[in-house]
Design a protein around this motif. Structure first.
Motif, PDB file in Angstrom:
ATOM      1  N   UNK A 115       0.850  -1.190   0.000  1.00  0.00           N
ATOM      2  CA  UNK A 115       0.000   0.000   0.000  1.00  0.00           C
ATOM      3  C   UNK A 115       0.885   1.239   0.000  1.00  0.00           C
ATOM      4  N   UNK A 116       0.482   2.224  -0.790  1.00  0.00           N
ATOM      5  CA  UNK A 116       1.136   3.535  -0.774  1.00  0.00           C
ATOM      6  C   UNK A 116       0.108   4.567  -0.344  1.00  0.00           C
ATOM      7  N   UNK A 140      -3.997   1.189   8.102  1.00  0.00           N
ATOM      8  CA  UNK A 140      -3.622   0.548   6.841  1.00  0.00           C
ATOM      9  C   UNK A 140      -2.499  -0.465   7.057  1.00  0.00           C
ATOM     10  N   UNK A 141      -1.604  -0.178   8.003  1.00  0.00           N
ATOM     11  CA  UNK A 141      -0.483  -1.087   8.272  1.00  0.00           C
ATOM     12  C   UNK A 141      -0.968  -2.468   8.686  1.00  0.00           C
ATOM     13  N   UNK A 192       3.888  -1.161   3.744  1.00  0.00           N
ATOM     14  CA  UNK A 192       3.234   0.139   3.676  1.00  0.00           C
ATOM     15  C   UNK A 192       4.286   1.214   3.475  1.00  0.00           C
ATOM     16  N   UNK A 193       4.096   2.018   2.433  1.00  0.00           N
ATOM     17  CA  UNK A 193       4.938   3.185   2.193  1.00  0.00           C
ATOM     18  C   UNK A 193       4.066   4.422   2.323  1.00  0.00           C
ATOM     19  N   UNK A 217       7.172  -3.016  11.547  1.00  0.00           N
ATOM     20  CA  UNK A 217       8.448  -3.141  10.840  1.00  0.00           C
ATOM     21  C   UNK A 217       8.292  -3.018   9.328  1.00  0.00           C
ATOM     22  N   UNK A 218       7.112  -3.305   8.825  1.00  0.00           N
ATOM     23  CA  UNK A 218       6.903  -3.289   7.374  1.00  0.00           C
ATOM     24  C   UNK A 218       6.425  -1.933   6.858  1.00  0.00           C
ATOM     25  N   UNK A 219       6.380  -0.918   7.723  1.00  0.00           N
ATOM     26  CA  UNK A 219       5.916   0.418   7.338  1.00  0.00           C
ATOM     27  C   UNK A 219       7.101   1.378   7.247  1.00  0.00           C
ATOM     28  N   UNK A 220       7.076   2.230   6.232  1.00  0.00           N
ATOM     29  CA  UNK A 220       8.161   3.183   6.007  1.00  0.00           C
ATOM     30  C   UNK A 220       7.562   4.528   5.638  1.00  0.00           C
TER      31      UNK A 220
END
Length: 199
Positions: A46-47, A60-61, A67-68, A88-91
């Motif tokens: 997801x952006x 959303x995460x 997730x960006x 950890x997967x979100x930036x």
């Protein structure tokens, strides 16, 4: 001309929640409707451009593998990074649209409450970027406040009409109230029920 960065920097001066995302029932309810409108329970990537302080981002995460998020205001980026620190997967990146567009592909782009800050040319450029960034089954969710906003080049209707015209994808969801409009377009045109074999 698109709204300049200094406008957003000013909003965050001494305020970590300038739109009262955490306090206002309107914002809480809109987030719930946004999440409920998503046709899939889970997404690969997801952006979320214009993530502000990360309130929607945190929800959303929970619905994706990656997730960006990005925002043009440095203060918003720091707040969103803190909000998403458990994922950890979100930036989160600081970037200005349309020029700083990521090179990745996404199966969901959430374009919420930022389209009317762009002028017509920048909005069209962003839509082209979104079109090129969607995967083969990708979806775009757009949600915008309908009443006029002083100083914004466009209104919600103009933003959504331009998306529909330029993107040229089937629309899966249309939700409209006096306060906001939410739409989802998808490269996979089948409905949720159709995908589950119910029609």
């Amino acid at each position: 001309m698109s709204v300049e960065d200094r406008y957003f920097d000013g909003l965050y001066a001494g305020n970590d929640d300038p739109w009262a995302f955490r306090q206002r029932w309107y914002e809480q309810r809109k987030r719930a409707i946004t999440l409920a409108a998503l046709p899939r329970p889970h997404y690969r990537a997801i952006f979320e451009p214009g993530c502000a302080n990360g309130e929607l981002s945190a929800e959303l995460a929970r619905r994706c593998d990656r997730l960006l998020c990005c925002d043009t205001a440095a203060a918003a980026v720091k707040l969103a990074q803190t909000r998403l620190s458990l994922f950890d997967h979100a930036h989160v990146e600081q970037s200005r649209l349309p020029q700083d567009w990521p090179q990745e592909k996404f199966d969901l782009i959430v374009f919420s409450e930022i389209g009317y800050y762009l002028d017509s040319a920048d909005l069209t450029a962003v839509i082209r970027h979104m079109e090129n960034s969607l995967t083969a089954d990708g979806q775009l969710l757009a949600c915008h406040w309908r009443p006029p906003i002083e100083g914004c080049p466009l209104n919600a209707r103009q933003v959504h009409d331009r998306i529909h015209e330029v993107l040229g994808l089937p629309r899966l969801v249309l939700h409209q109230e006096a306060d906001f409009i939410l739409e989802i377009w998808s490269r996979e045109p089948r409905s949720v029920a159709a995908l589950e074999g119910l029609r």
